[in-house]
Design an enzyme around this catalytic site. Structure first.
Site, short mmCIF file in Angstrom:
data_model
loop_
_atom_site.label_atom_id
_atom_site.label_comp_id
_atom_site.label_asym_id
_atom_site.label_seq_id
_atom_site.Cartn_x
_atom_site.Cartn_y
_atom_site.Cartn_z
N LYS A 78 14.74 4.59 -11.00
CA LYS A 78 13.57 4.60 -10.10
C LYS A 78 13.65 3.39 -9.18
O LYS A 78 13.37 3.49 -7.99
CB LYS A 78 12.25 4.61 -10.88
CG LYS A 78 11.07 4.58 -9.92
CD LYS A 78 9.67 4.70 -10.49
CE LYS A 78 8.66 4.66 -9.33
NZ LYS A 78 7.25 4.60 -9.74
N HIS A 93 10.43 4.75 -3.09
CA HIS A 93 9.83 4.26 -1.84
C HIS A 93 9.65 2.75 -1.90
O HIS A 93 9.92 2.03 -0.96
CB HIS A 93 8.50 4.99 -1.61
CG HIS A 93 7.61 5.01 -2.83
ND1 HIS A 93 8.06 5.39 -4.07
CD2 HIS A 93 6.31 4.67 -3.00
CE1 HIS A 93 7.08 5.29 -4.95
NE2 HIS A 93 6.01 4.85 -4.33
N PHE A 135 4.43 5.57 -13.26
CA PHE A 135 2.96 5.58 -13.29
C PHE A 135 2.47 6.56 -12.24
O PHE A 135 3.27 7.21 -11.55
CB PHE A 135 2.39 4.17 -13.03
CG PHE A 135 2.68 3.63 -11.66
CD1 PHE A 135 3.89 3.03 -11.37
CD2 PHE A 135 1.76 3.75 -10.63
CE1 PHE A 135 4.17 2.55 -10.10
CE2 PHE A 135 2.02 3.26 -9.35
CZ PHE A 135 3.24 2.66 -9.09
N ASP A 151 0.87 -1.17 0.00
CA ASP A 151 0.00 0.00 0.00
C ASP A 151 0.90 1.21 0.00
O ASP A 151 1.87 1.27 0.76
CB ASP A 151 -0.95 0.02 1.20
CG ASP A 151 -2.11 0.97 0.94
OD1 ASP A 151 -2.86 0.74 -0.04
OD2 ASP A 151 -2.26 1.96 1.67
P1 ITT Z 1 -3.27 -2.24 -5.67
O1 ITT Z 1 -4.10 -1.87 -4.46
O2 ITT Z 1 -3.93 -3.26 -6.56
O3 ITT Z 1 -1.87 -2.61 -5.32
P2 ITT Z 1 -3.54 0.58 -6.27
O4 ITT Z 1 -3.19 1.44 -7.45
O5 ITT Z 1 -4.98 0.64 -5.78
O6 ITT Z 1 -3.14 -0.93 -6.61
P3 ITT Z 1 -2.69 1.70 -3.74
O7 ITT Z 1 -4.03 1.48 -3.12
O8 ITT Z 1 -1.45 1.36 -2.96
O9 ITT Z 1 -2.54 0.91 -5.12
O10 ITT Z 1 -2.65 3.21 -4.22
C1 ITT Z 1 -1.46 3.83 -4.39
C2 ITT Z 1 -1.62 5.00 -5.33
O11 ITT Z 1 -0.54 5.91 -5.03
C3 ITT Z 1 -1.44 4.54 -6.79
O12 ITT Z 1 -2.62 4.27 -7.45
C4 ITT Z 1 -0.69 5.75 -7.38
O13 ITT Z 1 -1.64 6.72 -7.75
C5 ITT Z 1 0.11 6.27 -6.19
N1 ITT Z 1 1.45 5.68 -6.22
C6 ITT Z 1 1.93 4.63 -5.49
N2 ITT Z 1 3.20 4.33 -5.83
C7 ITT Z 1 3.52 5.19 -6.81
C8 ITT Z 1 4.68 5.37 -7.59
O14 ITT Z 1 5.74 4.57 -7.45
N3 ITT Z 1 4.67 6.35 -8.48
C9 ITT Z 1 3.60 7.15 -8.65
N4 ITT Z 1 2.46 7.04 -7.98
C10 ITT Z 1 2.41 6.07 -7.05
#
Ligand code: ITT
Length: 204
Positions: free
Chosen positions: A179, A184, A156, A75
């Site tokens: 990256k 993170h 992304f 997450d």
């Molecule tokens: P899953 O729950 O299926 O893993 P999700 O996209 O819903 O996919 P999250 O609930 O963890 O994932 O939401 C994290 C959001 O934060 C993600 O959709 C991106 O918009 C942002 N995010 C996370 N990591 C990122 C990254 O490495 N680069 C850019 N944006 C990121």
């Protein structure tokens, strides 16, 4: 032993494939097992949400003969200081629509905010659940500044707005390998790798 990465986000899948490539395990994603699990991410923290995702997949696999992988869920989110840490755990649902819509919404909310107050960080929590139900947590973060316009095609999500002063470009302009060194997610996975190796060697 296999390792199932419980995400449906294609950007995360690409990164995990590279970040976990050194492990002596087959790295699987939900589509590889024909899994489509609806997860309600209603936790109050990254840890809770990652745990909800991982445990949902452990349950979904539970009934399948002979399949007992380690399950890893991520997450993650973007915390912007001038917005009191928002969007944070709500990053994926900050606005409806696409990643591009979320970039526009973030820019609109920071319109009047000067450069020196646009500091932000990405956070990632990785939760690993063993077939026995033991739970392990690793975290990583990456500091940056929210740019005034998107730049770059890589990565992304919020990457085109996440400016890295020490590289002089956004996360989306970094080569993939860079990256995967500094993000993170890279940091959270690096923190988890020794444990993952031990769990894989011990069969979970
Ligand atoms: P899953 O729950 O299926 O893993 P999700 O996209 O819903 O996919 P999250 O609930 O963890 O994932 O939401 C994290 C959001 O934060 C993600 O959709 C991106 O918009 C942002 N995010 C996370 N990591 C990122 C990254 O490495 N680069 C850019 N944006 C990121």
């Amino acid at each position: 032993m296999d390792l199932l990465v419980a995400t449906h986000n294609p950007g995360k899948m690409r990164e995990f494939r590279a970040l976990l490539a050194s492990l002596p395990a087959q790295i699987l994603f939900p589509p590889d097992l024909g899994l489509m699990v609806e997860v309600v991410e209603d936790g109050a923290t990254y840890v809770e949400n990652a745990r909800i995702k991982a445990e949902a997949y452990v349950r979904a696999i539970g009934g399948r003969d002979g399949i007992a992988p380690l399950v890893l869920a991520d997450d993650s989110g973007l915390e912007v200081d001038a917005l009191g840490g928002a969007p944070g755990i709500h990053s994926a649902r900050y606005t409806s629509g696409s990643d591009t819509d979320r970039l526009s919404a973030l820019l609109a909310r920071l319109e009047e905010v000067p450069w020196e107050r646009r500091t932000a960080r990405f956070r990632c929590v990785v939760v690993i659940v063993t077939p026995r139900g033991d739970l392990h947590i690793a975290e990583g973060s990456c500091e940056g500044v929210i740019a005034t316009e998107p730049a770059g095609e890589g990565g992304f999500g919020y990457d085109p707005l996440f400016y890295l002063p020490e590289f002089g470009c956004t996360m989306a302009e970094l080569p993939v390998r860079a990256k995967n060194q500094i993000s993170h997610r890279a940091r959270a996975v690096r923190a988890a790798l020794p444990l993952l190796r031990r769990l894989l060697a011990a069969g979970g």
